[in-house]
Design an enzyme around this catalytic site. Structure first.
Site, PDB file in Angstrom:
ATOM      1  N   GLU A  25     -32.679  31.005  14.720  1.00  0.00           N
ATOM      2  CA  GLU A  25     -33.259  32.351  14.757  1.00  0.00           C
ATOM      3  C   GLU A  25     -34.614  32.351  14.061  1.00  0.00           C
ATOM      4  O   GLU A  25     -35.555  33.008  14.518  1.00  0.00           O
ATOM      5  CB  GLU A  25     -32.335  33.363  14.078  1.00  0.00           C
ATOM      6  CG  GLU A  25     -31.028  33.601  14.798  1.00  0.00           C
ATOM      7  CD  GLU A  25     -30.171  34.593  14.055  1.00  0.00           C
ATOM      8  OE1 GLU A  25     -30.013  35.718  14.565  1.00  0.00           O
ATOM      9  OE2 GLU A  25     -29.652  34.244  12.971  1.00  0.00           O
ATOM     10  N   GLU A  77     -30.385  44.631   7.822  1.00  0.00           N
ATOM     11  CA  GLU A  77     -30.316  45.680   6.815  1.00  0.00           C
ATOM     12  C   GLU A  77     -31.573  45.651   5.944  1.00  0.00           C
ATOM     13  O   GLU A  77     -32.128  46.697   5.590  1.00  0.00           O
ATOM     14  CB  GLU A  77     -29.075  45.503   5.939  1.00  0.00           C
ATOM     15  CG  GLU A  77     -27.761  45.773   6.630  1.00  0.00           C
ATOM     16  CD  GLU A  77     -27.156  44.580   7.368  1.00  0.00           C
ATOM     17  OE1 GLU A  77     -27.907  43.640   7.754  1.00  0.00           O
ATOM     18  OE2 GLU A  77     -25.930  44.594   7.566  1.00  0.00           O
ATOM     19  N   LYS A 102     -30.727  44.553  17.256  1.00  0.00           N
ATOM     20  CA  LYS A 102     -30.879  43.110  17.442  1.00  0.00           C
ATOM     21  C   LYS A 102     -30.131  42.734  18.723  1.00  0.00           C
ATOM     22  O   LYS A 102     -29.006  42.222  18.689  1.00  0.00           O
ATOM     23  CB  LYS A 102     -30.327  42.372  16.217  1.00  0.00           C
ATOM     24  CG  LYS A 102     -30.620  40.901  16.199  1.00  0.00           C
ATOM     25  CD  LYS A 102     -30.143  40.284  14.886  1.00  0.00           C
ATOM     26  CE  LYS A 102     -30.428  38.795  14.857  1.00  0.00           C
ATOM     27  NZ  LYS A 102     -29.968  38.193  13.589  1.00  0.00           N
TER      28      LYS A 102
END
Length: 123
Positions: A25, A77, A102
């Site tokens: 990622e 978050e 996401k």
């Protein structure tokens, strides 16, 4: 002070960034979609037709994108908190609601979206 019901809302702001827990990622990046709604008393701006009495939504959008693009973090978050802080940096904003989506999250089951939503106000 009475609760402000007036809002300016940006929906579906797309940002390519490198947040996430997994190495891939961070390396490859992915799209995040941000919704931001700010509580602003719009009466003065409307009565005077004055941009300086409201929040310029173009500037808000650019600030949101810059906040999401900067240094990678593990959690959406954390991204949401960062966006909320940026929005509260605009003097006229009394409260902000931020949703970070996401849609490419690394989940092993079929899904349409993953998101977190936070609401923050002035202390």
């Amino acid at each position: 002070m009475a609760e402000t019901r007036d809002r300016i809302t940006l929906t579906g702001v797309r940002v390519r960034a490198h947040h996430g827990v997994f190495d891939f990622e961070r390396a490859e990046g992915q799209d995040f979609v941000i919704d931001v709604s700010v509580a602003v008393d719009l009466a003065a701006a409307a009565s005077a037709d004055a941009l300086d009495r409201t929040v310029h939504y173009g500037e808000l959008a650019e600030a949101v994108v810059a906040a999401v693009e900067r240094d990678p973090v593990d959690l959406i978050e954390t991204v949401a908190e960062r966006v909320a802080a940026v929005a509260l940096g605009f003097a006229a904003v009394e409260e902000v609601e931020v949703t970070v989506h996401k849609p490419e999250a690394p989940i092993t089951v079929p899904f349409a979206d993953v998101s977190v939503t936070i609401v923050r106000g002035r202390a």
